[in-house]
Design a protein around this motif. Structure first.
Motif, PDB file in Angstrom:
ATOM      1  N   PRO A  72      30.016  35.427 128.767  1.00  0.00           N
ATOM      2  CA  PRO A  72      29.212  35.255 127.547  1.00  0.00           C
ATOM      3  C   PRO A  72      29.199  33.824 127.019  1.00  0.00           C
ATOM      4  N   GLN A  73      30.233  33.044 127.314  1.00  0.00           N
ATOM      5  CA  GLN A  73      30.290  31.691 126.744  1.00  0.00           C
ATOM      6  C   GLN A  73      29.086  30.825 127.140  1.00  0.00           C
ATOM      7  N   ARG A  74      28.515  31.122 128.309  1.00  0.00           N
ATOM      8  CA  ARG A  74      27.347  30.356 128.760  1.00  0.00           C
ATOM      9  C   ARG A  74      26.159  30.506 127.818  1.00  0.00           C
ATOM     10  N   TYR A  75      26.124  31.605 127.070  1.00  0.00           N
ATOM     11  CA  TYR A  75      24.904  31.933 126.316  1.00  0.00           C
ATOM     12  C   TYR A  75      25.086  31.917 124.794  1.00  0.00           C
ATOM     13  N   LEU A  76      26.276  31.536 124.329  1.00  0.00           N
ATOM     14  CA  LEU A  76      26.541  31.619 122.881  1.00  0.00           C
ATOM     15  C   LEU A  76      25.569  30.744 122.082  1.00  0.00           C
ATOM     16  N   ALA A  77      25.381  29.520 122.523  1.00  0.00           N
ATOM     17  CA  ALA A  77      24.501  28.615 121.764  1.00  0.00           C
ATOM     18  C   ALA A  77      23.071  29.158 121.726  1.00  0.00           C
ATOM     19  N   ALA A  78      22.625  29.761 122.817  1.00  0.00           N
ATOM     20  CA  ALA A  78      21.254  30.292 122.856  1.00  0.00           C
ATOM     21  C   ALA A  78      21.089  31.444 121.860  1.00  0.00           C
ATOM     22  N   PHE A  79      22.098  32.321 121.787  1.00  0.00           N
ATOM     23  CA  PHE A  79      21.951  33.470 120.885  1.00  0.00           C
ATOM     24  C   PHE A  79      22.115  33.060 119.417  1.00  0.00           C
ATOM     25  N   VAL A  80      23.034  32.164 119.138  1.00  0.00           N
ATOM     26  CA  VAL A  80      23.164  31.702 117.746  1.00  0.00           C
ATOM     27  C   VAL A  80      21.907  30.916 117.365  1.00  0.00           C
ATOM     28  N   GLY A  81      21.409  30.118 118.279  1.00  0.00           N
ATOM     29  CA  GLY A  81      20.179  29.366 118.025  1.00  0.00           C
ATOM     30  C   GLY A  81      18.987  30.287 117.774  1.00  0.00           C
ATOM     31  N   ALA A  82      19.002  31.459 118.393  1.00  0.00           N
ATOM     32  CA  ALA A  82      17.905  32.420 118.218  1.00  0.00           C
ATOM     33  C   ALA A  82      18.039  33.212 116.914  1.00  0.00           C
ATOM     34  N   GLY A  83      19.196  33.093 116.243  1.00  0.00           N
ATOM     35  CA  GLY A  83      19.308  33.739 114.939  1.00  0.00           C
ATOM     36  C   GLY A  83      20.440  34.735 114.778  1.00  0.00           C
ATOM     37  N   ALA A  84      21.355  34.815 115.728  1.00  0.00           N
ATOM     38  CA  ALA A  84      22.494  35.743 115.572  1.00  0.00           C
ATOM     39  C   ALA A  84      23.395  35.270 114.432  1.00  0.00           C
ATOM     40  N   SER A  85      23.721  36.196 113.507  1.00  0.00           N
ATOM     41  CA  SER A  85      24.666  35.851 112.437  1.00  0.00           C
ATOM     42  C   SER A  85      26.074  36.286 112.831  1.00  0.00           C
ATOM     43  N   TRP A  86      26.147  37.354 113.592  1.00  0.00           N
ATOM     44  CA  TRP A  86      27.417  37.863 114.118  1.00  0.00           C
ATOM     45  C   TRP A  86      27.253  37.936 115.633  1.00  0.00           C
ATOM     46  N   VAL A  87      28.276  37.504 116.353  1.00  0.00           N
ATOM     47  CA  VAL A  87      28.218  37.598 117.814  1.00  0.00           C
ATOM     48  C   VAL A  87      29.485  38.280 118.295  1.00  0.00           C
ATOM     49  N   SER A  88      29.311  39.367 119.053  1.00  0.00           N
ATOM     50  CA  SER A  88      30.446  40.052 119.677  1.00  0.00           C
ATOM     51  C   SER A  88      30.472  39.734 121.157  1.00  0.00           C
ATOM     52  N   VAL A  89      31.635  39.281 121.633  1.00  0.00           N
ATOM     53  CA  VAL A  89      31.838  39.103 123.077  1.00  0.00           C
ATOM     54  C   VAL A  89      32.848  40.154 123.518  1.00  0.00           C
ATOM     55  N   HIS A  90      32.682  40.657 124.721  1.00  0.00           N
ATOM     56  CA  HIS A  90      33.640  41.648 125.214  1.00  0.00           C
ATOM     57  C   HIS A  90      34.910  40.970 125.692  1.00  0.00           C
ATOM     58  N   HIS A  91      36.044  41.497 125.276  1.00  0.00           N
ATOM     59  CA  HIS A  91      37.342  40.995 125.718  1.00  0.00           C
ATOM     60  C   HIS A  91      37.423  41.039 127.237  1.00  0.00           C
ATOM     61  N   GLU A  92      36.847  42.099 127.823  1.00  0.00           N
ATOM     62  CA  GLU A  92      36.918  42.297 129.277  1.00  0.00           C
ATOM     63  C   GLU A  92      36.059  41.279 130.027  1.00  0.00           C
ATOM     64  N   ALA A  93      35.125  40.611 129.314  1.00  0.00           N
ATOM     65  CA  ALA A  93      34.172  39.710 129.982  1.00  0.00           C
ATOM     66  C   ALA A  93      34.526  38.238 129.802  1.00  0.00           C
ATOM     67  N   CYS A  94      35.571  37.967 129.010  1.00  0.00           N
ATOM     68  CA  CYS A  94      35.910  36.571 128.701  1.00  0.00           C
ATOM     69  C   CYS A  94      37.167  36.164 129.435  1.00  0.00           C
ATOM     70  N   ALA A  95      37.147  34.979 130.050  1.00  0.00           N
ATOM     71  CA  ALA A  95      38.361  34.460 130.673  1.00  0.00           C
ATOM     72  C   ALA A  95      39.393  34.205 129.568  1.00  0.00           C
ATOM     73  N   VAL A  96      38.982  33.527 128.513  1.00  0.00           N
ATOM     74  CA  VAL A  96      39.877  33.228 127.379  1.00  0.00           C
ATOM     75  C   VAL A  96      39.143  33.593 126.090  1.00  0.00           C
ATOM     76  N   PRO A  97      39.341  34.828 125.593  1.00  0.00           N
ATOM     77  CA  PRO A  97      38.595  35.264 124.406  1.00  0.00           C
ATOM     78  C   PRO A  97      38.726  34.308 123.216  1.00  0.00           C
ATOM     79  N   ARG A  98      39.904  33.698 123.031  1.00  0.00           N
ATOM     80  CA  ARG A  98      40.083  32.776 121.891  1.00  0.00           C
ATOM     81  C   ARG A  98      39.100  31.612 121.951  1.00  0.00           C
ATOM     82  N   GLU A  99      38.804  31.161 123.149  1.00  0.00           N
ATOM     83  CA  GLU A  99      37.870  30.035 123.295  1.00  0.00           C
ATOM     84  C   GLU A  99      36.465  30.449 122.881  1.00  0.00           C
TER      85      GLU A  99
END
Ligand code: DX5
Ligand code: ZN
Length: 222
Positions: A72-99
Motif C-alpha cells: 500500500p505504501q506505493r499508493y498512499l500519496a495518490a489516495f490522499v491526493g484524491a481526497g482520502a481523509s482516513w486511510v487504512s492499510v492492512h497489517h498483513e500487507a505492510c512490510a513495516v506498518p509503522r512506516e
C-alpha cells in the motif's frame, strides 16, 4: 460517544455512483467508506484514485479509504491526493506498518491499520499508540454481503481494553456483515465506527437503514 456510521460504497450502484454518494450523504451518513481492492491482496478488483476523486467531488463527508492492496505504501500519496481523509492499510500487507502510518500522517490524513479476522490484535500492539484508528475486519476481505464472524466481538473488546490500559486514543472501526440485528453487540463490545454496505445500500430507504444502525440509545452529541 456517538457512533460513526460509514456506509460502504462497495454495495452502491456503481453506474450511478455520484447519485449514490449524494443519497448516502443526505440520508445522514457520517463518513463514506471506500473499498479499494487490487486482485492480489484480495481476489476482487474495485476502484482506484480517479474514482475516489469523483466521490470526493460529490460529497463533503470524510472519505474513509480501506486499502485492501499489496504494497500500500506505493499508493498512499495518490489516495490522499484524491481526497482520502482516513486511510487504512492492512497489517498483513505492510512490510513495516509503522512506516506506512507515519507516511499517511505526513501526507495529512488520519492513519488506520486494518486486521484480517485471523490476525490477532496483539500483532499490532507496537503500532497502536501511533494510529488514529484500528480497523477490525469481521468478514474475510474481498466481498460485500458476507456473514459477520462472531469471534470479532472478543477482538473488539480486547482492542478497547488495550486502548484503556495504554492510554492510546485510536478509534475502533468494525467492517463486514454488520446489520441492525447485530450492531448493538458490536457497539457494546467497543466499536466507535460502524461500516455497513449491504445494510445501507441494499435497503429501500437509506436514512432509516442508517438510523437503525445508530441504535435507539445513541442520542449523544457528536
Ligand atoms: C469487505 C469490505 C467491506 C464490505 C462491507 O472486503 O471491506 O467494507 O463492503 O460490506 P457488508 O456490510 O455488506 O458486509
Ligand atoms: Zn471495507
Amino acid at each position: 460517544m456517538r457512533r460513526t456510521i460509514a456506509p460502504s460504497l462497495l454495495s452502491a450502484d456503481f453506474g450511478r455512483l455520484a447519485d449514490e454518494v449524494r443519497a448516502a450523504t443526505r440520508a445522514g451518513a457520517d463518513w463514506l467508506h471506500v473499498d479499494v481492492m487490487d486482485g492480489h491482496f484480495v481476489p476482487n478488483i474495485t476502484i482506484g484514485p480517479p474514482i475516489v476523486d469523483a466521490i470526493r467531488k460529490a460529497s463533503t463527508l470524510p472519505l474513509d479509504v480501506h486499502l485492501m492492496i499489496t504494497d500500500p505504501q506505493r499508493y498512499l500519496a495518490a489516495f490522499v491526493g484524491a481526497g482520502a481523509s482516513w486511510v487504512s492499510v492492512h497489517h498483513e500487507a505492510c512490510a513495516v506498518p509503522r512506516e506506512a502510518v507515519a507516511e499517511i500522517r505526513a501526507l495529512g490524513a488520519h492513519a488506520s491499520v486494518a486486521l484480517n479476522p485471523e490476525t490477532p490484535v496483539a500483532a499490532a500492539a507496537d503500532v497502536l499508540p501511533e494510529i488514529d484508528m484500528l480497523l477490525l475486519m469481521s468478514v474475510h476481505p474481498g466481498f460485500g454481503g458476507q456473514a459477520f464472524i462472531p469471534t470479532t466481538l472478543a477482538k473488539i473488546a480486547e482492542a478497547a481494553r488495550l486502548r484503556a490500559t495504554t492510554n492510546a486514543r485510536f478509534l475502533i472501526e468494525v467492517d463486514g456483515g454488520i446489520t441492525a440485528e447485530n450492531v448493538e453487540r458490536v457497539a457494546a463490545a467497543g466499536a466507535d465506527v460502524i461500516v455497513a454496505g449491504t445494510a445501507v445500500f441494499g435497503a429501500d430507504d437509506y436514512a432509516s437503514a442508517i438510523n437503525a444502525l445508530r441504535g435507539p440509545t445513541d442520542g449523544s452529541p457528536r
